[in-house]
Design an enzyme around this catalytic site. Structure first.
Site, PDB file in Angstrom:
ATOM      1  N   GLU A 399     -33.477  91.613 -47.468  1.00  0.00           N
ATOM      2  CA  GLU A 399     -32.843  90.166 -47.306  1.00  0.00           C
ATOM      3  C   GLU A 399     -31.762  89.914 -48.135  1.00  0.00           C
ATOM      4  OE1 GLU A 399     -36.014  91.039 -47.407  1.00  0.00           O
ATOM      5  OE2 GLU A 399     -37.020  89.871 -45.545  1.00  0.00           O
ATOM      6  N   GLN A 421     -37.306  86.559 -40.820  1.00  0.00           N
ATOM      7  CA  GLN A 421     -38.164  86.885 -39.867  1.00  0.00           C
ATOM      8  C   GLN A 421     -39.173  85.458 -40.165  1.00  0.00           C
ATOM      9  OE1 GLN A 421     -40.551  90.541 -39.610  1.00  0.00           O
ATOM     10  NE2 GLN A 421     -39.227  90.650 -38.079  1.00  0.00           N
ATOM     11  N   PHE A 422     -39.233  85.340 -41.403  1.00  0.00           N
ATOM     12  CA  PHE A 422     -40.002  83.866 -41.677  1.00  0.00           C
ATOM     13  C   PHE A 422     -39.469  83.210 -42.755  1.00  0.00           C
ATOM     14  CE2 PHE A 422     -43.142  86.307 -39.333  1.00  0.00           C
ATOM     15  CZ  PHE A 422     -44.071  85.309 -38.816  1.00  0.00           C
ATOM     16  N   ALA A 423     -39.435  81.961 -42.830  1.00  0.00           N
ATOM     17  CA  ALA A 423     -38.500  81.369 -44.021  1.00  0.00           C
ATOM     18  C   ALA A 423     -39.330  81.731 -45.365  1.00  0.00           C
ATOM     19  CB  ALA A 423     -38.955  79.791 -43.730  1.00  0.00           C
ATOM     20  N   ASP A 424     -40.419  82.026 -45.410  1.00  0.00           N
ATOM     21  CA  ASP A 424     -41.130  82.632 -46.549  1.00  0.00           C
ATOM     22  C   ASP A 424     -40.427  84.001 -47.233  1.00  0.00           C
ATOM     23  OD1 ASP A 424     -44.162  81.460 -46.213  1.00  0.00           O
ATOM     24  OD2 ASP A 424     -42.812  81.710 -44.612  1.00  0.00           O
ATOM     25  N   PHE A 425     -39.789  84.738 -46.532  1.00  0.00           N
ATOM     26  CA  PHE A 425     -39.108  85.751 -46.993  1.00  0.00           C
ATOM     27  C   PHE A 425     -37.829  85.663 -47.490  1.00  0.00           C
ATOM     28  CE2 PHE A 425     -41.947  87.419 -43.345  1.00  0.00           C
ATOM     29  CZ  PHE A 425     -43.035  87.583 -44.420  1.00  0.00           C
ATOM     30  N   HIS A 466     -46.559  82.964 -44.725  1.00  0.00           N
ATOM     31  CA  HIS A 466     -46.020  82.652 -43.497  1.00  0.00           C
ATOM     32  C   HIS A 466     -46.085  81.225 -43.119  1.00  0.00           C
ATOM     33  CE1 HIS A 466     -46.655  87.105 -43.484  1.00  0.00           C
ATOM     34  NE2 HIS A 466     -45.906  87.075 -42.049  1.00  0.00           N
TER      35      HIS A 466
END
Ligand SMILES: Cc1ncc(C[n+]2csc(CCOP(=O)(O)OP(=O)(O)O)c2C)c(N)n1
Length: 660
Positions: A399, A421-425, A466
């Site tokens: 990222e 891929q997910f905002a968390d990452f 997630h």
């Protein structure tokens, strides 16, 4: 005695190189004097390492980007930046490159194709990847050089950037100045391998080691690598063995370095050795040395006078705030036909992105599994077939390097969308967003034309990693724009507007809305203005300020409670947010509740509530309420998750507020 190989160099070039090597040394010597006189505050010395900067600066074409660090004065002088501009930069004067807003070498200049560092030591490596990717896509056969200290290689950014460059065959020369220390920490406390070239095999990358103190060696190595990389694009790791002859910065001293090392390396001084060699070969003589020294010193003094005569920057708060964003007006595009088709939230996003890709052939999308696979949510399904793998890029799981590469593309005149891929990452790309994307326009006028797409939110029983709502982190960061649509039509128009906008935009897309809501959406391209709220319902009793899934909860609850007459405001943009819309509504209703899916403490609601209290106090008939998720991580089990989310509590709070 250092061995020089002058074959292939004529005497004129050899003398030119000498002058280039002498210039940063004499500037530095002057800076040390000024430091002692208290005329400058801080100095990071590159004395002893000049042969690397100068070799690099001379070896690349003037329009090939170089990304130097804090000890690379020779890059700046070799690129012929007028000295007074450098001095003014260091003094925080307007004649520098950052209007007094950033210090020392922390600046970039498109004019000289130099992209300076931020303090964090590693982020420039991913940025170099993006610049190089831009060159590959433009097919212009240019290479990019980026510097790292040996200490900086311990950062994840180093690994990510080299990995991405290797996988994508990017023509980047990663120059490692191995000077044995990272501040006070010697190499053996920093890494275990014997030498950096050993890392090459791990990245599937050529690696070359040179004597970093031998200017003919650094220059020749970089020149021949660049020539070969222009023909056959690929990254190369170049390890330059050198030594830092002064402290980390002048105030830190050198007590932690054994004297023997200084004794050993002072014999290898790049300037003295080269000078002695040229004297021995009778290419220069003492008279020429004296003349050159005198000329350079005069130039330094003359330029210092310009800087010292310069006034400090004019302080003007409005300019400070305006410079946070590239103010290039973002045109609003209206659909050219009235034709609409029912689109789900996800389809609207795909549609907006596809049309933007068609309009902007310099737009690149990068993300994990976004190519043939179409992304985990299938937002980019079919894009590879339409736009090719050059512009629709599967990325390694990197990222930070990829957000950095987005910035690099933007520096190189391109536009980028980065899909998390997910905002968390996004946590793994946080530094690039907060410190590079957000601050570069304010610091040195460089826009960051990057949209980071953020599939966000809970309600999908996916647990703490997630499901997070993390928009508040970014709302707190000046320089970013934060957009969060709740409806398909806004998703399309706002995504297109975000892509048009030259500023960095964090674009939140609620995962649970992707396939659950649909509406008629224009088929044509159009943009929806960033920073404007939408009045979803109008009423007189209460104002509900919300965004994202909150809008749909509020609609459902209002539907169940027909007696409540509410202004329901969907903010749509959280930074900058539509203060006028909220103020006008609160002045009308006198009651307001702010609802968000994010947790309560430090959430966006706090900011809005504070603003309302400050600006609408006289109109209020009740306390400003906030309804938000519990201050815990997002739990996985459906009942726990429902308890975490604010929907039920919101309904109770709303009724209480209207009855107040
Ligand atoms: C992320 C981060 N951590 C710590 C620091 C503080 N710091 C600044 S320079 C430095 C040492 C850098 O060593 P190296 O990369 O070898 O470069 P050198 O100074 O030797 O040229 C440290 C620890 C920083 N700037 N950024």
């Amino acid at each position: 005695m250092m061995q020089f190989n002058k074959s292939g160099f004529d005497n004129e070039t050899l003398i030119h190189i000498y002058k280039e090597l002498l210039t940063p040394r004499l500037i530095e010597e002057k800076m040390l004097v000024l430091l002692r006189q208290g005329k400058i505050a801080k100095w990071f010395s590159g004395i002893g390492q000049e042969a690397i900067s100068v070799g690099c600066g001379m070896a690349l074409e003037p329009d090939e980007y170089i990304l130097p660090m804090h000890r690379n004065l020779g890059v700046f002088t070799t690129r012929k930046i007028p000295m007074h501009r450098l001095f003014s930069q260091w003094q925080g004067k307007p004649g520098g490159f950052t209007k007094g807003r950033d210090r020392s070498f922390h600046f970039g200049t498109q004019e000289y194709h130099i992209i300076g560092m931020i303090s964090h030591l590693g982020p420039q490596l991913g940025v170099a990847d993006g610049i190089a990717l831009g060159n590959v896509l433009k097919k212009n056969s240019k290479v990019t050089a980026v510097f790292s200290g040996d200490g900086g290689t311990s950062e994840g950014d180093f690994h990510e950037a080299l990995n991405v460059a290797a996988v994508w065959d990017l023509p980047v020369i990663f120059i490692i100045e191995n000077n044995g220390y990272g501040l006070s920490t010697p190499s053996n406390e920093q890494f275990r391998m014997k030498q950096f070239i050993d890392k090459g095999i791990g990245y599937g990358m050529e690696a070359v080691q040179v004597d970093g103190n031998n200017v003919l060696e650094t220059y020749s190595a970089i020149k021949s690598l660049a020539a070969s990389m222009r023909k056959k694009p690929r990254p190369v790791l170049l390890e330059c063995l050198t030594f830092r002859m002064r402290g980390h910065e002048e105030a830190s001293g050198t007590k932690y370095v054994p004297q023997e090392l200084f004794d050993e390396w002072s014999k290898k001084d790049p300037l003295n050795n080269y000078e002695n060699y040229l004297l021995k070969e009778k290419i220069i003589d003492a008279v020429l040395i004296a003349t050159l020294r005198k000329e350079i010193k005069q130039e330094i003094d003359k330029n210092l006078e310009i800087t010292f005569a310069e006034e400090n920057p004019m302080v003007d708060t409005e300019t400070e705030l305006n410079d946070m964003y590239d103010q290039a007006s973002s045109k609003i595009y209206f659909p050219s036909s009235e034709k609409k088709t029912e689109k789900r939230y996800l389809d609207a996003i795909t549609d907006g992105m596809r049309q933007a890709m068609q309009r902007h052939d310099n737009l690149v999308i990068m993300g994990q599994d976004i190519a043939e696979y179409g992304g985990v949510f299938k937002a980019t399904q079919g894009f590879v077939e339409e736009f090719g793998r050059g512009r629709v890029r599967n990325t390694p799981i990197c990222e930070s390097a990829i957000v950095g590469a987005g910035f690099g593309l933007s520096i190189n005149g391109m536009k980028a969308i980065v899909e998390m891929q997910f905002a968390d990452f996004v946590t793994c790309g946080f530094n690039q967003i907060i410190n590079n994307l957000a601050k570069s326009h304010y610091r040195w006028g460089q826009h960051a034309d990057v949209v980071v797409r953020m599939p966000t939110g809970a309600g999908v029983n996916a647990g703490p990693f997630h499901s997070q709502s993390n928009e508040a982190w970014f709302v707190h960061t000046p320089g970013l724009k934060v957009v969060y649509p709740a409806f398909p039509s806004d998703a399309k128009g706002l995504l297109a507007a975000s892509i048009e906008d030259p500023n960095p935009v964090l674009f939140f897309e609620h995962k649970a809305l992707y396939r659950s809501i649909a509406e008629e959406v224009y088929d044509d391209y159009y943009t929806t203005e960033i920073g404007k709220a939408r009045m979803v319902t109008e009423g007189n009793d209460v104002t509900i300020v919300t965004y994202g899934f909150g809008v749909h909860w509020a609609l459902e609850i209002l539907n169940r409670n027909k007696s409540i007459s509410a202004d329901l405001i969907d903010l749509r943009t959280l930074l900058p947010w539509d203060k006028a819309c909220v103020e006008n509504s609160v002045r009308k209703t006198g009651r307001v509740i702010i609802l968000h899916e994010d947790t309560l403490i430090g959430g966006v609601g706090g900011e809005i509530a504070a603003h309302i209290s400050e600006h609408c106090f006289e109109s209020l008939d009740a306390p400003v309420l906030r309804s938000a998720s519990l201050d815990t991580p997002v739990p996985m089990n459906v009942e726990l998750e429902n308890n975490f989310l604010p929907k039920k509590r919101f309904e109770e709070q709303l009724k209480k507020l209207t009855a107040y």
